[in-house]
Design an enzyme around this catalytic site. Structure first.
Site, PDB file in Angstrom:
ATOM      1  N   ASP A  92      -5.705 -24.705  45.330  1.00  0.00           N
ATOM      2  CA  ASP A  92      -6.325 -23.775  44.387  1.00  0.00           C
ATOM      3  C   ASP A  92      -7.230 -24.588  43.511  1.00  0.00           C
ATOM      4  OD1 ASP A  92      -6.004 -20.758  44.680  1.00  0.00           O
ATOM      5  OD2 ASP A  92      -4.096 -21.412  44.647  1.00  0.00           O
ATOM      6  N   GLY A  93      -6.477 -25.705  43.100  1.00  0.00           N
ATOM      7  CA  GLY A  93      -7.387 -26.681  42.037  1.00  0.00           C
ATOM      8  C   GLY A  93      -8.643 -27.243  42.722  1.00  0.00           C
TER       9      GLY A  93
END
Length: 403
Positions: free
Chosen positions: A176-177
């Site tokens: 996600d990051g």
């Protein structure tokens, strides 16, 4: 830093950029956070029940702590996009926006009548960033998409872990990051293109792709040599010694020898310069094939010394070493303190709160944390007043479950 002031410094690079963040959980919202940190006016559109990120992870006195970082520099409004009135209000918001970030399953925005064709009809310069697990097309597009699935399917988990152990997932939102940073980058590229054409476009970002890019040359190696990289623990298939090593005082350090001259310095430091004369030592790949031999002498030398002693000797020798930190170490470290990597923000619910600072330093247009994650619907009156909705309108919409 934490003042509830909506004024944005003239020096902030994204001042004047209007972003609607109606994405949920992490990749899309974190991309919006990055834009907000550098001056964008980010309006966070949440379901009246709130973004799931508000209750994700640790909380203090019922206040979600992850949200304080993820929701910073955003003005928060509630809006039920599954209702006709909610969709109408959203179209009005999008009419004045530069960017919309959404992360609903493909087809959802279409079902709500919020297609790019509809939104761009009155706002041809709009950038619509669509962040999903598997993208807008393909056989998996309608599957639920989370970072864990991307970490699994990208090949990351397959190469992570000990050789005789299971595939290993990271204990945080890695995919996600990475996808968030890629989304922010894609939005800025699309905005740059808009300067030339006057038109916006759709960004289709699949969370499975950015992390695949971070895995380096694996597709090319497989294509050209048929090699499938396997788990190697903390070792590298490209160089050695490269591992984590326990020190005499029970702490840990990591070393890297990506550069040949650094590998040579390490062997001289640990008292085994004879390895340097071996023909296989001349390449990183050759050293990786003899990792057992190299690790044995390096680990023995490190085990005889404290962490502080090891770091001091490595630095004196010009070799690459770092302590293995937990978050308490990071908070005390003088280098992080010099960079101001962790900053303190005043929060009306929690008081002073420490969190990661903006991602990087710009000499002329620095970023800033103006406020932490707000309460649910905190800016409803402010944002909706600009659309002509007064207090009575909001009460009626609230009673209908629209806001």
């Amino acid at each position: 830093m934490g003042r509830r002031c909506l004024r944005v410094s003239r020096k902030m690079a994204l001042r004047g950029l209007k972003v609607i963040d109606c994405a949920t959980l992490f990749a899309g919202p974190l991309a919006a956070t990055v834009l907000g940190d550098f001056g964008a006016d980010v309006v966070k559109v949440e379901h009246p029940k709130g973004d799931p990120a508000r209750s994700h992870g640790y909380a203090k006195d019922g206040v979600g702590l992850w949200w304080k970082m993820l929701g910073r520099n955003k003005r928060c409004v509630t809006l039920n996009l599954s209702t006709p009135e909610g969709q109408r209000i959203f179209r009005e918001l999008a009419r004045e926006a530069d960017v919309v970030i959404e992360s609903f399953r493909p087809g959802t925005f279409e079902r709500w009548g919020l297609t790019y064709e509809v939104l761009s009809r009155e706002n041809p310069g709009l950038i619509l960033a669509r962040v999903t697990g598997f993208g807008q097309k393909g056989p998996y597009k309608n599957r639920p998409g989370f970072g864990t699935l991307a970490e699994s399917m990208s090949g990351f988990a397959h190469v992570t872990g000990q050789p005789d152990g299971p595939p290993t997932l990271p204990p945080f939102g890695l995919a996600d990051g990475i996808a968030a940073l890629a989304t922010a980058c894609a939005i800025l590229i699309a905005l740059r293109a808009r300067e030339a054409t006057g038109r916006g476009q759709v960004v289709d970002l699949a969370i499975i792709e950015p992390i695949l890019t971070m895995l380096g040359p694996q597709p090319t190696v497989y294509d050209q040599l048929g090699i499938v990289q396997q788990r190697s623990g903390n070792r590298s298939v490209n160089n050695a010694p490269r591992n984590t090593y326990r020190t005499r005082d029970g702490r840990w350090v990591a070393i890297s020898t990506s550069a040949q001259n650094v590998a040579e310095r390490v062997m001289k430091l640990v008292g085994h310069p004879e390895f340097i004369q071996e023909s296989w030592f001349a390449t990183g790949r050759g050293r990786a094939e003899h990792a057992d031999e190299l690790d044995e002498v390096v680990s023995r030398w490190i085990a005889e010394r404290t962490q502080d002693e090891v770091i001091k000797e490595f630095e004196k020798a010009g070799a690459a070493v770092a302590p293995i930190y937990d978050i308490s170490d990071i908070m005390r470290d003088p280098q992080y303190q010099a960079l101001e990597s962790i900053t303190t923000v005043d929060d009306p619910e929690l008081g002073p709160v420490k969190m990661q600072n903006v991602l990087f330093r710009l000499s002329e247009t620095p970023g800033e944390i103006r406020w932490p994650g707000p309460k649910l619907g905190e800016h409803n009156r402010e944002v909706y007043a600009a659309l002509g909705l007064d207090e009575r309108d909001l009460k009626e919409l609230s009673a209908k479950g629209v806001v």
